[in-house]
Scaffold this active site. Structure first.
Site, PDB file in Angstrom:
ATOM      1  CD  GLN A  11       2.210  29.941  -2.318  1.00 42.94           C
ATOM      2  OE1 GLN A  11       1.609  29.860  -1.269  1.00 42.94           O
ATOM      3  NE2 GLN A  11       3.814  28.825  -1.650  1.00 42.94           N
ATOM      4  CB  SER A  91      -5.510  29.780  -2.282  1.00 46.84           C
ATOM      5  OG  SER A  91      -4.626  28.500  -0.536  1.00 46.84           O
ATOM      6  CG  LEU A  92      -1.818  34.434   0.115  1.00 48.85           C
ATOM      7  CD1 LEU A  92      -1.361  34.662   0.970  1.00 48.85           C
ATOM      8  CD2 LEU A  92      -0.952  34.764  -0.639  1.00 48.85           C
ATOM      9  NE  ARG A 116      -3.403  30.115   4.593  1.00 47.76           N
ATOM     10  CZ  ARG A 116      -3.823  29.785   2.861  1.00 47.76           C
ATOM     11  NH1 ARG A 116      -2.381  30.461   2.804  1.00 47.76           N
ATOM     12  NH2 ARG A 116      -4.334  28.963   2.505  1.00 47.76           N
ATOM     13  CG  HIS A 201      -6.170  24.121  -0.652  1.00 55.32           C
ATOM     14  ND1 HIS A 201      -6.916  24.990  -0.019  1.00 55.32           N
ATOM     15  CD2 HIS A 201      -5.174  24.508  -1.369  1.00 55.32           C
ATOM     16  CE1 HIS A 201      -6.105  26.422   0.014  1.00 55.32           C
ATOM     17  NE2 HIS A 201      -5.582  26.175  -0.991  1.00 55.32           N
ATOM     18  CD  GLN A 250      -7.916  29.397   2.266  1.00 55.53           C
ATOM     19  OE1 GLN A 250      -7.183  28.681   3.116  1.00 55.53           O
ATOM     20  NE2 GLN A 250      -8.181  30.404   1.899  1.00 55.53           N
TER      21      GLN A 250
END
Length: 313
Positions: A11, A91-92, A116, A201, A250
């Site tokens: 992102q 991440s994503l 998500r 996170h 995560q």
């Protein structure tokens, strides 16, 4: 002969119009965009190509949009039979890496990341959490600051360990603000608030993680065909059960990106190819080790140039 790793952005890399030349000119890429629309039951492609940017940037749109675009470009690359040894995503982006490693179908991955994004938005009401990038500070020092502020009652923690001198903190709005001020007092060069809708996170995402587990139960997850470097551990993973539990973890754990890059380099990776909008990840790779080769594939001309260069080597 050095190894090759494919990297997939997360992102923040989204841009209106990304991937449109692949949609227009590469039938197999167009199929990916169409599959995403069908699985989500709305016209995601229209938001990707036409915006507006504010709508594309909403977490629950940005996540499936970035995944779809990177997966569509990856499908185009696959036609050239470029060999790769590892995949990783920030991440994503880890979900796109899992698509590349045949852990999930693109339809299932798009569905999961849309959910998500919704869960992440719901976990903390808008305005209550935030994130900031801290530049020019040693990890241990910054970690001590975040622990001190958290112990005083406003949660903040390390979220993205991106590269030497660039760490993102995440938590309550007050916690991030106080940690940023203290970091500057203790020698940080800059503290840059991030344009995000929540404290990603961080421990504040644990309610979303519990719900994400149920979403992952709805889709088929298989063993990875190539090692995936997991954000949570910075280590290779291929077992489907381990992959699933790491995806849940995560959401509220730091993205260990610098360590992930180092572990790939130690495993013999000399070439990194970032697939998707922007050049964020290859920039971070270069800050970890300038000697490796990096490439970016974000449109058709860059795809052709990269393939030509790699096949020449």
């Amino acid at each position: 002969m050095g190894k090759t790793a494919l990297l997939f952005p997360g992102q923040g890399s989204q841009q209106v119009g990304m991937g449109k030349d692949f949609f227009d000119q590469v039938p197999i890429s167009k199929e990916i965009f169409q599959k995403a629309n069908e699985r989500l039951d709305f016209d995601l492609t229209s938001i990707i190509f036409n915006g507006p940017q504010e709508e594309l940037t909403l977490t629950y749109n940005a996540q499936p949009a970035l995944l779809t675009t990177s997966a569509a470009i990856f499908e185009a690359l696959k036609q050239y039979e470029v060999v790769f040894d590892y995949v990783a995503g920030h991440s994503l982006g880890e979900y796109t890496a899992l698509v590349a490693a045949n852990v999930m179908t693109v339809e299932d991955a798009v569905y999961v990341v849309r959910k998500r994004g919704e869960l992440m938005e719901k976990a903390v009401p808008a305005g209550e959490g935030s994130m900031a990038a801290v530049l020019g500070m040693v990890q241990e020092e910054l970690e001590n600051i975040t622990k001190q502020i958290s112990n005083e009652g406003t949660l903040v923690q390390l979220a993205n360990l991106n590269c030497p001198g660039q760490i993102v903190i995440s938590g309550t709005k007050e916690g991030v603000q106080r940690a940023g001020e203290l970091a500057k007092e203790k020698g940080a060069k800059r503290v840059i608030p991030l344009e995000v809708s929540g404290p990603f996170h961080s421990e504040l995402m644990k309610p979303a993680a519990n719900e994400l587990s149920k979403v992952l139960d709805e889709v088929t997850i298989q063993d990875a065909s190539v090692p995936v470097i997991a954000n949570v551990t910075a280590a290779p993973v291929q077992n489907k059960d381990e992959i699933k539990s790491l995806l849940i973890e995560q959401l509220y754990s730091p993205v260990r990106w610098e360590e992930s890059v180092r572990s790939m380099i130690q495993a013999g990776v000399t070439t990194f190819i970032e697939i998707g909008a922007g050049k964020v990840l290859t920039g971070l790779v270069k800050k970890v080790d300038r000697s490796v080769k990096t490439y970016n594939i974000f449109d058709l001309s860059s795809l052709e140039a990269v393939v030509h260069d790699i096949k020449e080597v």
